[in-house]
Design a protein around this motif. Structure first.
Motif, mmCIF file in Angstrom:
data_model
loop_
_atom_site.group_PDB
_atom_site.id
_atom_site.type_symbol
_atom_site.label_atom_id
_atom_site.label_comp_id
_atom_site.label_asym_id
_atom_site.label_seq_id
_atom_site.Cartn_x
_atom_site.Cartn_y
_atom_site.Cartn_z
ATOM 1 N N UNK A 24 0.886 -1.299 0.022
ATOM 2 C CA UNK A 24 0.099 -0.031 -0.077
ATOM 3 C C UNK A 24 0.798 1.288 -0.044
ATOM 4 N N UNK A 25 2.031 1.354 0.693
ATOM 5 C CA UNK A 25 2.899 2.240 0.688
ATOM 6 C C UNK A 25 3.551 2.494 -0.418
ATOM 7 N N UNK A 26 4.114 1.500 -0.988
ATOM 8 C CA UNK A 26 4.829 1.646 -2.436
ATOM 9 C C UNK A 26 3.711 2.056 -3.520
ATOM 10 N N UNK A 27 2.154 1.700 -3.416
ATOM 11 C CA UNK A 27 1.357 2.137 -4.308
ATOM 12 C C UNK A 27 1.187 3.881 -4.406
ATOM 13 N N UNK A 28 1.734 4.301 -3.225
ATOM 14 C CA UNK A 28 1.551 5.865 -3.254
ATOM 15 C C UNK A 28 2.629 6.331 -3.880
ATOM 16 N N UNK A 29 3.624 5.878 -4.121
ATOM 17 C CA UNK A 29 4.805 6.332 -4.970
ATOM 18 C C UNK A 29 4.747 6.843 -6.245
ATOM 19 N N UNK A 30 5.237 7.766 -6.645
ATOM 20 C CA UNK A 30 5.311 8.403 -8.217
ATOM 21 C C UNK A 30 5.911 7.025 -8.789
ATOM 22 N N UNK A 31 5.272 6.514 -9.930
ATOM 23 C CA UNK A 31 5.900 5.384 -10.563
ATOM 24 C C UNK A 31 7.217 5.383 -10.785
ATOM 25 N N UNK A 32 7.956 6.283 -11.353
ATOM 26 C CA UNK A 32 9.181 6.193 -11.831
ATOM 27 C C UNK A 32 10.022 5.880 -10.399
ATOM 28 N N UNK A 33 9.725 6.867 -9.464
ATOM 29 C CA UNK A 33 10.312 6.339 -7.828
ATOM 30 C C UNK A 33 10.116 5.173 -7.463
ATOM 31 N N UNK A 34 8.790 4.383 -7.601
ATOM 32 C CA UNK A 34 8.544 3.124 -6.932
ATOM 33 C C UNK A 34 9.400 2.210 -7.958
ATOM 34 N N UNK A 58 22.831 7.506 -14.138
ATOM 35 C CA UNK A 58 23.034 6.783 -12.713
ATOM 36 C C UNK A 58 22.735 7.754 -11.651
ATOM 37 N N UNK A 59 23.072 9.120 -11.726
ATOM 38 C CA UNK A 59 22.592 10.216 -10.807
ATOM 39 C C UNK A 59 21.044 10.238 -10.594
ATOM 40 N N UNK A 60 20.345 10.129 -11.814
ATOM 41 C CA UNK A 60 18.995 10.418 -11.703
ATOM 42 C C UNK A 60 18.324 9.144 -11.012
ATOM 43 N N UNK A 61 18.908 7.977 -11.092
ATOM 44 C CA UNK A 61 18.552 6.816 -10.200
ATOM 45 C C UNK A 61 18.782 6.917 -8.670
ATOM 46 N N UNK A 62 19.857 7.319 -8.582
ATOM 47 C CA UNK A 62 20.077 7.733 -7.054
ATOM 48 C C UNK A 62 19.182 8.713 -6.451
ATOM 49 N N UNK A 63 19.029 9.717 -7.242
ATOM 50 C CA UNK A 63 17.914 10.630 -6.778
ATOM 51 C C UNK A 63 16.531 10.227 -6.583
ATOM 52 N N UNK A 64 16.271 9.344 -7.608
ATOM 53 C CA UNK A 64 14.809 8.796 -7.487
ATOM 54 C C UNK A 64 14.708 7.842 -6.348
ATOM 55 N N UNK A 65 15.743 7.161 -6.005
ATOM 56 C CA UNK A 65 15.857 6.237 -4.870
ATOM 57 C C UNK A 65 15.737 7.246 -3.349
#
Length: 84
Positions: A24-34, A58-65
């Motif tokens: 349920x918590x993951x479902x609340x995340x923006x899809x690219x971040x999830x 790579x930096x975008x991936x770290x930022x999304x995390x």
């Protein structure tokens, strides 16, 4: 089967509740971040692999995390506050 390591019905119920809450918590995340959070934290992929799979720098991936983790913490606080 060792009694000390066997799962009780209560353990199974707690595990199922935790899995449902995480879902349920993951479902609340923006899809690219999830996608990044799931790939890195749950699937155990290296961030280089996550970035390649998502076709992002790579930096975008770290930022999304980072942002996804912040979003998860905020969502968990909301759920916790709603229960009290």
């Amino acid at each position: 089967m060792d009694v000390a390591t066997s799962e009780t019905a209560e353990d199974a119920m707690v595990a199922a509740e935790r899995a449902a809450l995480l879902s349920a918590l993951l479902a609340r995340l923006e899809p690219r971040r999830r996608a990044v959070v799931v790939a890195y934290e749950l699937d155990g992929l290296a961030m280089v692999e996550v970035a390649a799979a998502q076709r992002i720098p790579l930096n975008t991936a770290w930022n999304r995390l980072r942002l996804g983790r912040e979003d998860l913490r905020a969502a968990a606080r909301k759920v916790t506050n709603a229960r009290h």
